[in-house]
Design a protein around this motif. Structure first.
Motif, PDB file in Angstrom:
ATOM      1  N   CYS A   1       0.856  -1.183   0.000  1.00  0.00           N
ATOM      2  CA  CYS A   1       0.000   0.000   0.000  1.00  0.00           C
ATOM      3  C   CYS A   1       0.896   1.238   0.000  1.00  0.00           C
ATOM      4  CB  CYS A   1      -0.896  -0.016   1.234  1.00  0.00           C
ATOM      5  SG  CYS A   1      -1.921   1.470   1.408  1.00  0.00           S
ATOM      6  N   ALA A   2       0.609   2.172  -0.875  1.00  0.00           N
ATOM      7  CA  ALA A   2       1.407   3.389  -0.964  1.00  0.00           C
ATOM      8  C   ALA A   2       1.243   4.288   0.261  1.00  0.00           C
ATOM      9  CB  ALA A   2       1.034   4.167  -2.224  1.00  0.00           C
ATOM     10  N   LEU A   3       0.162   4.110   1.032  1.00  0.00           N
ATOM     11  CA  LEU A   3      -0.062   4.962   2.199  1.00  0.00           C
ATOM     12  C   LEU A   3       0.424   4.338   3.505  1.00  0.00           C
ATOM     13  CD1 LEU A   3      -3.572   6.470   1.423  1.00  0.00           C
ATOM     14  CD2 LEU A   3      -1.310   7.432   0.961  1.00  0.00           C
ATOM     15  N   CYS A   4       0.081   3.087   3.743  1.00  0.00           N
ATOM     16  CA  CYS A   4       0.420   2.485   5.040  1.00  0.00           C
ATOM     17  C   CYS A   4       1.443   1.352   4.936  1.00  0.00           C
ATOM     18  CB  CYS A   4      -0.843   1.986   5.746  1.00  0.00           C
ATOM     19  SG  CYS A   4      -1.533   0.473   5.032  1.00  0.00           S
ATOM     20  N   GLU A   5       1.800   0.988   3.707  1.00  0.00           N
ATOM     21  CA  GLU A   5       2.806  -0.042   3.429  1.00  0.00           C
ATOM     22  C   GLU A   5       2.365  -1.463   3.783  1.00  0.00           C
ATOM     23  OE1 GLU A   5       6.588   1.228   4.969  1.00  0.00           O
ATOM     24  OE2 GLU A   5       6.557   3.037   3.754  1.00  0.00           O
ATOM     25  N   ARG A   6       1.084  -1.662   4.002  1.00  0.00           N
ATOM     26  CA  ARG A   6       0.565  -3.015   4.235  1.00  0.00           C
ATOM     27  C   ARG A   6       0.822  -3.849   2.987  1.00  0.00           C
ATOM     28  NH1 ARG A   6      -5.808  -4.293   5.523  1.00  0.00           N
ATOM     29  NH2 ARG A   6      -5.652  -6.547   5.270  1.00  0.00           N
ATOM     30  N   ARG A   7       1.202  -5.100   3.173  1.00  0.00           N
ATOM     31  CA  ARG A   7       1.588  -5.941   2.041  1.00  0.00           C
ATOM     32  C   ARG A   7       0.689  -7.150   1.804  1.00  0.00           C
ATOM     33  NH1 ARG A   7       6.398  -5.002  -0.151  1.00  0.00           N
ATOM     34  NH2 ARG A   7       7.694  -3.455   0.846  1.00  0.00           N
ATOM     35  N   ASP A   8      -0.167  -7.496   2.741  1.00  0.00           N
ATOM     36  CA  ASP A   8      -0.903  -8.754   2.587  1.00  0.00           C
ATOM     37  C   ASP A   8      -1.975  -8.704   1.504  1.00  0.00           C
ATOM     38  OD1 ASP A   8      -2.229  -7.005   4.356  1.00  0.00           O
ATOM     39  OD2 ASP A   8      -3.291  -8.648   5.325  1.00  0.00           O
ATOM     40  N   VAL A   9      -2.636  -7.582   1.338  1.00  0.00           N
ATOM     41  CA  VAL A   9      -3.657  -7.425   0.295  1.00  0.00           C
ATOM     42  C   VAL A   9      -3.548  -6.000  -0.238  1.00  0.00           C
ATOM     43  CG1 VAL A   9      -6.130  -7.401  -0.216  1.00  0.00           C
ATOM     44  CG2 VAL A   9      -5.235  -9.008   1.478  1.00  0.00           C
ATOM     45  N   ILE A  10      -3.505  -5.860  -1.557  1.00  0.00           N
ATOM     46  CA  ILE A  10      -3.521  -4.511  -2.138  1.00  0.00           C
ATOM     47  C   ILE A  10      -4.478  -4.474  -3.324  1.00  0.00           C
ATOM     48  CG2 ILE A  10      -1.299  -3.624  -1.331  1.00  0.00           C
ATOM     49  CD1 ILE A  10      -0.049  -4.503  -3.947  1.00  0.00           C
ATOM     50  N   HIS A  11      -5.104  -3.310  -3.488  1.00  0.00           N
ATOM     51  CA  HIS A  11      -6.016  -3.027  -4.593  1.00  0.00           C
ATOM     52  C   HIS A  11      -5.370  -1.956  -5.462  1.00  0.00           C
ATOM     53  CE1 HIS A  11      -9.711  -3.873  -1.773  1.00  0.00           C
ATOM     54  NE2 HIS A  11      -8.993  -4.959  -1.993  1.00  0.00           N
ATOM     55  N   VAL A  12      -5.891  -1.781  -6.657  1.00  0.00           N
ATOM     56  CA  VAL A  12      -5.488  -0.662  -7.505  1.00  0.00           C
ATOM     57  C   VAL A  12      -6.620   0.367  -7.474  1.00  0.00           C
ATOM     58  CG1 VAL A  12      -4.897   0.069  -9.836  1.00  0.00           C
ATOM     59  CG2 VAL A  12      -4.007  -2.083  -8.954  1.00  0.00           C
ATOM     60  N   HIS A  13      -6.271   1.599  -7.154  1.00  0.00           N
ATOM     61  CA  HIS A  13      -7.236   2.700  -7.014  1.00  0.00           C
ATOM     62  C   HIS A  13      -7.012   3.721  -8.118  1.00  0.00           C
ATOM     63  CE1 HIS A  13      -9.514   5.949  -5.127  1.00  0.00           C
ATOM     64  NE2 HIS A  13      -8.444   6.705  -5.166  1.00  0.00           N
ATOM     65  N   HIS A  14      -8.105   4.191  -8.736  1.00  0.00           N
ATOM     66  CA  HIS A  14      -8.034   5.279  -9.710  1.00  0.00           C
ATOM     67  C   HIS A  14      -7.977   6.596  -8.936  1.00  0.00           C
ATOM     68  CE1 HIS A  14      -9.746   2.174 -12.363  1.00  0.00           C
ATOM     69  NE2 HIS A  14      -9.186   2.864 -13.339  1.00  0.00           N
ATOM     70  N   VAL A  15      -6.936   7.380  -9.148  1.00  0.00           N
ATOM     71  CA  VAL A  15      -6.825   8.676  -8.478  1.00  0.00           C
ATOM     72  C   VAL A  15      -7.943   9.590  -8.978  1.00  0.00           C
ATOM     73  CG1 VAL A  15      -5.345  10.681  -8.105  1.00  0.00           C
ATOM     74  CG2 VAL A  15      -4.353   8.384  -8.147  1.00  0.00           C
ATOM     75  N   ARG A  16      -8.069   9.711 -10.281  1.00  0.00           N
ATOM     76  CA  ARG A  16      -9.225  10.401 -10.862  1.00  0.00           C
ATOM     77  C   ARG A  16     -10.157   9.302 -11.344  1.00  0.00           C
ATOM     78  NH1 ARG A  16      -9.727  14.609 -15.916  1.00  0.00           N
ATOM     79  NH2 ARG A  16     -11.868  15.158 -15.434  1.00  0.00           N
ATOM     80  N   SER A  17     -11.346   9.265 -10.810  1.00  0.00           N
ATOM     81  CA  SER A  17     -12.259   8.158 -11.105  1.00  0.00           C
ATOM     82  C   SER A  17     -12.571   8.065 -12.592  1.00  0.00           C
ATOM     83  CB  SER A  17     -13.561   8.310 -10.312  1.00  0.00           C
ATOM     84  OG  SER A  17     -14.346   9.343 -10.864  1.00  0.00           O
ATOM     85  N   ARG A  18     -12.901   6.864 -13.007  1.00  0.00           N
ATOM     86  CA  ARG A  18     -13.277   6.654 -14.406  1.00  0.00           C
ATOM     87  C   ARG A  18     -14.525   7.459 -14.747  1.00  0.00           C
ATOM     88  NH1 ARG A  18     -13.964   0.720 -15.588  1.00  0.00           N
ATOM     89  NH2 ARG A  18     -14.940   0.759 -13.572  1.00  0.00           N
ATOM     90  N   ALA A  19     -15.429   7.595 -13.805  1.00  0.00           N
ATOM     91  CA  ALA A  19     -16.658   8.357 -14.034  1.00  0.00           C
ATOM     92  C   ALA A  19     -16.364   9.830 -14.321  1.00  0.00           C
ATOM     93  CB  ALA A  19     -17.588   8.234 -12.832  1.00  0.00           C
TER      94      ALA A  19
END
Length: 88
Positions: free
Chosen positions: A22-40
């Motif tokens: 995780c780019a914010l908390c550095e957790r490594r067990d599960v990560i998602h990909v987040h759109h900074v600017r939403s697709r909508a």
């Protein structure tokens, strides 16, 4: 029309760029990909608009998480950190 799902190669590129954490908390067990600017709102699936986040930081970025003492930041702080991280 919204973009198609994020290609596997792009996901892997984002995970690799973030060190598989995780780019914010550095957790490594599960990560998602987040759109900074939403697709909508016109955001695409290019790596520069994507960031790896753990499920909790991802929910905070979307304003969908009840904060507690373990996560002392709110949606605005998470979004500012994401934008700073991607422009640094």
């Amino acid at each position: 029309m919204l973009s198609a799902k994020i290609p596997t190669a792009t996901r892997r590129e984002v995970y690799r760029r973030e060190g598989y954490a995780c780019a914010l908390c550095e957790r490594r067990d599960v990560i998602h990909v987040h759109h900074v600017r939403s697709r909508a709102l016109g955001g695409g699936n290019e790596p520069g608009n994507l960031i790896a986040l753990c499920p909790v930081c991802h929910a905070i970025a979307h304003g969908e998480y009840e904060l507690d003492c373990q996560f002392p930041f709110d949606q605005a702080t998470a979004q500012a950190a994401i934008e700073h991280y991607l422009t640094a």
